[in-house]
Design a protein around this motif. Structure first.
Motif, mmCIF file in Angstrom:
data_model
loop_
_atom_site.group_PDB
_atom_site.id
_atom_site.type_symbol
_atom_site.label_atom_id
_atom_site.label_comp_id
_atom_site.label_asym_id
_atom_site.label_seq_id
_atom_site.Cartn_x
_atom_site.Cartn_y
_atom_site.Cartn_z
ATOM 1 N N SER A 262 0.839 -1.195 0.000
ATOM 2 C CA SER A 262 0.000 0.000 0.000
ATOM 3 C C SER A 262 0.875 1.246 0.000
ATOM 4 N N LEU A 263 0.324 2.300 -0.572
ATOM 5 C CA LEU A 263 0.935 3.619 -0.419
ATOM 6 C C LEU A 263 0.570 4.128 0.973
ATOM 7 N N SER A 264 1.567 4.375 1.831
ATOM 8 C CA SER A 264 1.299 4.775 3.215
ATOM 9 C C SER A 264 1.484 6.259 3.473
ATOM 10 N N ALA A 265 2.298 6.914 2.668
ATOM 11 C CA ALA A 265 2.518 8.345 2.882
ATOM 12 C C ALA A 265 3.058 8.981 1.618
ATOM 13 N N VAL A 266 2.677 10.230 1.412
ATOM 14 C CA VAL A 266 3.246 11.065 0.348
ATOM 15 C C VAL A 266 3.873 12.259 1.053
ATOM 16 N N SER A 334 -5.765 17.815 7.845
ATOM 17 C CA SER A 334 -6.048 16.381 7.897
ATOM 18 C C SER A 334 -5.000 15.587 7.135
ATOM 19 N N ASN A 335 -4.520 14.480 7.730
ATOM 20 C CA ASN A 335 -3.655 13.544 7.003
ATOM 21 C C ASN A 335 -4.403 12.871 5.864
ATOM 22 N N VAL A 336 -5.687 12.651 6.055
ATOM 23 C CA VAL A 336 -6.474 11.879 5.086
ATOM 24 C C VAL A 336 -6.655 12.643 3.785
ATOM 25 N N THR A 337 -6.960 13.930 3.872
ATOM 26 C CA THR A 337 -7.261 14.728 2.681
ATOM 27 C C THR A 337 -6.125 15.648 2.268
ATOM 28 N N GLY A 338 -5.209 15.954 3.190
ATOM 29 C CA GLY A 338 -4.188 16.951 2.901
ATOM 30 C C GLY A 338 -4.726 18.358 2.871
ATOM 31 N N LYS A 339 -5.925 18.556 3.415
ATOM 32 C CA LYS A 339 -6.581 19.860 3.451
ATOM 33 C C LYS A 339 -7.002 20.176 4.889
ATOM 34 N N PRO A 340 -7.342 21.431 5.166
ATOM 35 C CA PRO A 340 -7.845 21.749 6.516
ATOM 36 C C PRO A 340 -9.030 20.864 6.871
ATOM 37 N N ILE A 341 -8.993 20.287 8.048
ATOM 38 C CA ILE A 341 -10.060 19.380 8.447
ATOM 39 C C ILE A 341 -11.354 20.155 8.650
ATOM 40 N N THR A 342 -12.452 19.552 8.274
ATOM 41 C CA THR A 342 -13.756 20.181 8.460
ATOM 42 C C THR A 342 -14.363 19.698 9.774
ATOM 43 N N ALA A 343 -15.362 20.428 10.249
ATOM 44 C CA ALA A 343 -16.054 20.010 11.475
ATOM 45 C C ALA A 343 -16.708 18.647 11.272
ATOM 46 N N ALA A 344 -17.264 18.421 10.080
ATOM 47 C CA ALA A 344 -17.925 17.141 9.812
ATOM 48 C C ALA A 344 -16.936 15.989 9.874
ATOM 49 N N GLU A 345 -15.733 16.188 9.325
ATOM 50 C CA GLU A 345 -14.718 15.131 9.365
ATOM 51 C C GLU A 345 -14.247 14.869 10.791
ATOM 52 N N ALA A 346 -13.948 15.929 11.523
ATOM 53 C CA ALA A 346 -13.399 15.772 12.869
ATOM 54 C C ALA A 346 -14.374 15.091 13.815
ATOM 55 N N THR A 347 -15.667 15.304 13.592
ATOM 56 C CA THR A 347 -16.674 14.737 14.501
ATOM 57 C C THR A 347 -17.247 13.415 14.006
ATOM 58 N N ASP A 348 -16.799 12.943 12.831
ATOM 59 C CA ASP A 348 -17.271 11.674 12.270
ATOM 60 C C ASP A 348 -16.427 10.536 12.839
ATOM 61 N N PRO A 349 -17.009 9.604 13.598
ATOM 62 C CA PRO A 349 -16.188 8.516 14.157
ATOM 63 C C PRO A 349 -15.498 7.683 13.095
ATOM 64 N N ALA A 350 -16.082 7.601 11.906
ATOM 65 C CA ALA A 350 -15.467 6.822 10.824
ATOM 66 C C ALA A 350 -14.196 7.493 10.301
ATOM 67 N N TYR A 351 -14.044 8.797 10.545
ATOM 68 C CA TYR A 351 -12.840 9.484 10.083
ATOM 69 C C TYR A 351 -11.593 8.840 10.665
ATOM 70 N N VAL A 360 -0.886 8.975 4.572
ATOM 71 C CA VAL A 360 -0.684 10.300 5.139
ATOM 72 C C VAL A 360 -0.275 11.244 4.007
ATOM 73 N N ARG A 361 -1.131 12.196 3.685
ATOM 74 C CA ARG A 361 -0.841 13.125 2.592
ATOM 75 C C ARG A 361 -0.193 14.384 3.178
ATOM 76 N N PHE A 362 1.035 14.168 3.647
ATOM 77 C CA PHE A 362 1.709 15.241 4.369
ATOM 78 C C PHE A 362 2.187 16.355 3.429
ATOM 79 N N ALA A 363 2.652 16.001 2.232
ATOM 80 C CA ALA A 363 3.116 17.030 1.294
ATOM 81 C C ALA A 363 1.983 17.992 0.956
#
Length: 815
Positions: A262-266, A334-351, A360-363
């Motif tokens: 798997s691709l684990s990080a960029v 967010s590591n998942v999107t590489g964008k500022p996390i939204t309230a919906a993402e942060a409060t979603d347990p599935a996130y 991890v989309r760190f770049a």
């Protein structure tokens, strides 16, 4: 709470001094003087010192790191940075750079770091079944000595075949490593915040995102620690995996991964991480080597952020469902999107399951991070190394890596100095200030002073001026350091002084000059300079911030005989009349019971806190004031009168965050998170006119100086203040009832009320609130209180007729 005057003492011998000077010559002279001071000091004084080489000394900055044990300078740097460095972002690393003994010296040396480190360890113990301190700082946790010349390159490049010790193996176990990393990073972040370094945004790498989420208020500290510990325990139930760093782009790497990897990080344009079963990783390594592609195995027990994590994804979601999740109060990426996390993402347990399994989309995250200064808060400097060269960002690691022989404190203080040199606008007033060593030239200039005590009056102008002061202030003035405002002067007396100077000394001064040169010596020098334009100029104007931080806050005797520390006599008397003399609260049926609980929101200098203390017996008071100068005055008044009060240097709002605060040292009651000087000036002029109509002779005496007075009253100082939610404080302080809450927060009253959770409304019995009727706010508040079961009355005091200021009195029905 950590106060702004806290001093730190060292377990190490490293000390840091920061200097500001108006030019490079003075800067270098000052740095030389500091070195001599530190070398000659008998004991290691405060850990960090701020030195100033004269008024307006902010153009050139210097830093000097001194090792007392060696008697030598570790580092000496300077810069001519004029502009502020902009927003600061915290970066929290993931696993890989952790090591045995990390943060040991910080734990021994820094009380704030130690407090938060120990609290985390105690909260984790029931989950881990072990004290994490004994894992991180095991008996053999002293760093392995580096070879002569510094960094241990063999270990850093993985060419050291030394067998890991049992203690190292224990720390490297996922169930210990991940919570350990969280503890270190959280405690270090709290240390930076205690020093006034406030992140505008954050980014974490893998488990580092949990630290960012916790600091942003998405998860409480207790829940964050539990989730990290249980996540790590779930991961340990999975088969072992491997990870490999590869110098290829995502587009080039993905086709090579096959079924099992798997691709684990960029991490960069041509820097990715792949992971999966160890044999599949080994096979990819051979294939890449044949193609001439650089790759390196990453220290890891499992294949994090890969399909190997999917068997526990559902359990991770269920775990997150069990904790309260809130929208972030500090932005983070967010590591998942590489964008500022939204309230919906942060409060979603599935996130949090996605976060576990996806790369991890760190770049991308670095590109989305809105900050010019990036501060790495955790062991090593891996994240700092991932920032693109030439990105015009200042990148600062703040903790040593495993191969660095430098002491922890030297690395951390080096980070402090780099922030200073970069022009950072953090709250450096929180650090202890020490005087700069006096140069020989300065000694000559000061030989006329009586070193045994205050200098007596000597010049003709000083004696003339002292006679006028004595008439106006009705006290003896015999020394040159006499201070107009500390002797009882106020804005009204200052306007009368201007008239006396004009008639008696033939000198016309603007009102602001009285505030800028308040001592008799300074004021006489200003007068001499005006009388003799060719002579040396008078003292430079004192910045408003200096006036706001005057350590010797004057005492003022109220008409009822109580003495209080205060700032402005006219304002103090205005609040006194409203609270004590007119007893406005009592007249509207507001009662403070013996043993009651009172919230004073917008404490100012604490007159309402003093009133509550005198009105009933054994009252418990919680006072909130975001402006540091007023917070310090409240603390003095609480201590002086033996008040049972807890004072918070925060404001209250509907979300926890940091916000700019405009403070008016000479008109503190109009300080605001939402400043509108034109509106505030008009309100104050209207109030003064109402006072004049009611026959207030003092206001009449101001006469032609009204506009000048308003200019002085609205000279501003700017702070970054912390805002908290009322219900969060209620929960933390375990408060079961609030008999009375008074709110006076200058246009923020609705936000304060919106910070009360539904479950906490029944705890409130009475609320008194000053409201600014913008956008129908008074009507909204009245309707809200009535809906919550209160009888409500809104009215406008005759003093405020013509302004938008109203008072609201709410008493719970049935009381």
């Amino acid at each position: 709470m950590t106060t702004s005057s806290e001093s730190f003492h060292l377990s190490s011998d490293v000390q840091l001094a920061l200097l500001a000077a108006p030019n490079a010559t003075d800067l270098n002279t000052g740095l030389d003087g500091i070195r001599q001071q530190l070398a000659g000091a008998p004991q290691p004084d405060p850990l960090i010192r701020i030195h100033s080489a004269g008024p307006g000394a902010r153009g050139h900055r210097g830093a000097l790191l001194f090792d007392r044990a060696k008697g030598a300078v570790v580092a000496r740097e300077s810069s001519a940075q004029l502009a502020a460095s902009g927003a600061i972002a915290f970066m929290f690393p993931g696993l890989g750079d952790h090591y045995l003994g990390m943060g040991l010296e910080l734990h021994r040396t820094l009380p704030v770091f130690r407090e938060h480190f120990d609290r985390c360890a105690e909260l984790l113990q029931p989950e881990l079944g072990v004290d994490i301190r004994t894992v991180i700082h095991a008996a053999s946790s002293q760093p392995t000595p580096a070879p002569r010349g510094g960094v241990d390159l063999r270990r850093m490049l993985s060419r050291d075949q030394r067998e890991a010790s049992p203690e190292e193996k224990r720390l490297n176990e996922t169930r210990h490593a991940q919570p350990a990393l969280f503890v270190i990073e959280y405690a270090l972040a709290k240390q930076w915040q205690a020093w006034g370094v406030t992140p505008a945004s954050m980014i974490g790498y893998s488990v580092g995102e949990y630290v960012a989420a916790c600091l942003a208020g998405v998860l409480s500290l207790e829940d964050s620690l539990t989730l990290v510990a249980r996540r790590a325990q779930l991961i340990e139930t999975l088969p072992a995996g491997a990870m490999m760093a590869i110098m290829l782009s995502e587009r080039e790497l993905v086709p090579l991964l096959g079924e099992h990897l798997s691709l684990s990080a960029v991490n960069g344009p041509e820097f990715c991480v792949a992971s999966g079963p160890p044999e599949a990783v080994d096979a990819l390594h051979i294939k890449l080597r044949e193609r001439g592609v650089a790759s390196r195995r990453v220290q890891s027990s499992h294949a994090f952020h890969s399909k190997m994590m999917e068997p526990i994804a559902d359990r991770m979601t269920r775990l997150a469902e069990g904790f309260r999740r809130n929208p972030p109060q500090i932005p983070y990426v967010s590591n998942v999107t590489g964008k500022p996390i939204t309230a919906a993402e942060a409060t979603d347990p599935a996130y949090w399951a996605k976060h576990l399994c996806r790369p991890v989309r760190f770049a991308d995250g670095l590109e989305a991070l809105d900050a010019r200064t990036l501060l790495e808060v955790g062991p090593g400097q891996t994240l700092s190394s991932l920032v693109k060269p030439g990105s015009q960002r200042t990148v600062i690691p703040s903790m040593r890596h495993a191969f660095d022989p430098k002491p922890d404190m030297a690395v951390l203080l080096g980070a402090v100095s780099r922030l200073w040199l970069s022009g950072s606008s953090v709250e450096w007033e929180r650090f202890p200030e020490a005087p700069l060593a006096v140069s020989p030239a300065a000694e000559v200039a000061h030989t006329t002073k009586d070193e045994s005590g205050p200098r007596p009056l000597s010049t003709k102008t000083e004696k003339e001026l002292a006679a006028i002061w004595q008439t106006l202030l009705k006290c003896s003035v015999s020394t040159a350091d006499a201070h107009f405002f500390k002797l009882g002067g106020n804005s009204l007396v200052a306007t009368r002084l201007l008239d006396r100077l004009s008639r008696g000394m033939r000198v016309k001064l603007p009102l602001r000059r009285i505030y800028e040169a308040p001592t008799l010596e300074e004021m006489a020098a200003v007068i001499d300079a005006q009388r003799n334009p060719g002579a040396a100029p008078g003292p430079a104007a004192r910045p408003a911030t200096q006036a706001a931080r005057t350590p010797e806050t004057p005492l003022f005797r109220l008409p009822n005989g109580l003495e209080v520390a205060h700032q402005n006599e006219a304002e103090t008397l205005h609040f006194y009349d409203d609270i004590f003399a007119h007893r406005s609260y009592v007249k509207h049926g507001i009662v403070i019971p013996d043993g009651g609980c009172v919230f004073d929101v917008g404490g100012n200098i604490g007159l309402f806190t003093v009133f509550a203390h005198t009105e009933a017996k054994n009252v418990r008071i919680f006072t909130f004031e975001p402006a540091p100068p007023l917070f310090e005055i409240i603390q003095r008044n609480v201590a002086r009168h033996g008040i049972r009060a807890t004072v918070f240097n925060v404001g209250l709002s509907n979300q926890e965050r940091q916000a700019p605060f405009t403070f008016y040292p000479h008109s503190a009651g109009m300080s605001s998170f939402h400043p509108d000087e034109a509106e505030e000036r008009q309100n104050l002029k209207t109030i003064m006119e109402n006072q004049r109509r009611t026959g207030d002779a003092k206001v009449d005496q101001i006469g032609a100086h009204t506009e000048e007075l308003l200019d002085v009253r609205f000279s501003a100082v700017h702070f970054t203040a912390k805002l908290r939610r009322l219900s969060d404080v209620i929960r933390e302080q375990k408060i079961e009832r609030i008999d009375l809450m008074k709110v006076d927060v200058q246009k923020c009253e609705l936000e304060v009320i919106e910070g009360i959770d539904d479950a906490d409304w029944p705890k409130f019995s009475q609320i008194v609130l000053e409201a600014h009727d913008a956008d129908g706010r008074v009507g909204k508040l009245v309707e809200l209180f009535e809906r919550r079961g209160f009888s409500v009355k809104a009215e406008q005091d005759e003093l405020y007729v013509g302004t938008n200021i109203f008072n609201i009195y709410a008493i719970r029905k049935g009381q």
